[in-house]
Write an enzyme that holds these catalytic residues in place. Sequence first.
Site, PDB file in Angstrom:
ATOM      1  N   HIS A  24       0.822  -1.215   0.000  1.00  0.00           N
ATOM      2  CA  HIS A  24       0.000   0.000   0.000  1.00  0.00           C
ATOM      3  C   HIS A  24       0.861   1.273   0.000  1.00  0.00           C
ATOM      4  O   HIS A  24       0.825   2.067  -0.937  1.00  0.00           O
ATOM      5  CB  HIS A  24      -0.894   0.038   1.259  1.00  0.00           C
ATOM      6  CG  HIS A  24      -1.755  -1.161   1.458  1.00  0.00           C
ATOM      7  ND1 HIS A  24      -2.872  -1.422   0.696  1.00  0.00           N
ATOM      8  CD2 HIS A  24      -1.686  -2.174   2.357  1.00  0.00           C
ATOM      9  CE1 HIS A  24      -3.451  -2.535   1.123  1.00  0.00           C
ATOM     10  NE2 HIS A  24      -2.750  -3.015   2.124  1.00  0.00           N
TER      11      HIS A  24
HETATM   12  O1  RIB Z   1      -5.059   0.229   4.666  1.00  0.00           O
HETATM   13  C1  RIB Z   1      -3.666   0.164   4.513  1.00  0.00           C
HETATM   14  C2  RIB Z   1      -2.999   1.217   5.338  1.00  0.00           C
HETATM   15  O2  RIB Z   1      -3.267   0.988   6.727  1.00  0.00           O
HETATM   16  C3  RIB Z   1      -1.468   1.166   5.211  1.00  0.00           C
HETATM   17  O3  RIB Z   1      -0.948   2.455   5.406  1.00  0.00           O
HETATM   18  C4  RIB Z   1      -1.061   0.267   6.340  1.00  0.00           C
HETATM   19  O4  RIB Z   1       0.261   0.536   6.797  1.00  0.00           O
HETATM   20  C5  RIB Z   1      -2.046   0.672   7.405  1.00  0.00           C
HETATM   21  O5  RIB Z   1      -1.539   1.844   8.034  1.00  0.00           O
END
Ligand code: RIB
Length: 311
Positions: free
Chosen positions: A241
């Site tokens: 992500h």
């Molecule tokens: O939904 C994914 C996000 O939430 C990413 O930033 C992961 O590290 C969590 O913080």
Amino acid sequence: MSKRIIIDTDPGHDDAFALLMALASSDELDVRAITTVAGNVPIDKTTYNALRLRELVGSDVPVYRGCARPMVNELVTAEYVHGETGLDGPHLPEPSRDVGPGHAVDYLIDELLGAPRAATTVCLIGPMTNMAMALVKEPRISAHIAEFVIMGGSFKEGGNVTPTAEFNVYVDPHAAHVVLASGVPITIMPLDVTHQAQATPERASAFRSLGDPVGSVVSAMLDFASRFDIAQYGFVGYPLHDPTVIAYLLEPDMFEFRDAHVSVVTDVGSTHGQTVADWYGQTGHEPNARVAMRLDADRFFALVTDRLGRH
Ligand code: RIB
Ligand code: CA
């Protein structure tokens, strides 16, 4: 000239990939500081993890400790994904240096006001509590921010905490609202695009071939973090992500974008924390964000591998 950036983060395995990428890209990115926030795990652990990652690559970028809880909601964490430490799996060095003085919110205000107008890009890859609190405390900083680049939200992909809400926004939807309403140019990397960035076994093997210490660290991180997403969603690998934010800064043309007015649901209920995109102007609001909805995944992983390999 390198782009002046601040990274606000809750490490977290994917945050770690993003930080390691950014700290290996000094020709393009001038990382002014890392600010930590409670999210994946409580603030003491996200801060400790940021210090350990900095130690791993011998960086001298300052780390500032931020907010310990969301603006309104109680803190919700994600040890079920990241483990008790927030970075279970790899062996990481103990920090030799501590956090910088003062609170991250005050650092954000001082750093942004001390820089020229629209000179600094702020990368938000955790709950947006620190940035929102800084905007509330000193609204003048908005004129000094070139762009928010946010990993957060979800539009057509559904949520990863509830059926409608993505974690970073779900943890602190009120902070997300303050940031979305700031008037600062915004680029969003939602789950719609980050779920296209899954670290398949083939892609993971490229990380394993990187020299130590980074090669073994990122491989151990993937081995640990992949478990939950593969079991929960049937993914072929852990979605990276947060690194999509750094990839956007380095090679924006690997993404396809749509403009929209994006808002967030702060009401209590089944849609709490949902991000809502007005793609067609039905609300009468002008677009406030550019939303990445597609990426070239092979190009993305080539970039991630190249940057991690530079340490
Ligand atoms: O939904 C994914 C996000 O939430 C990413 O930033 C992961 O590290 C969590 O913080
Ligand atoms: Ca994160």
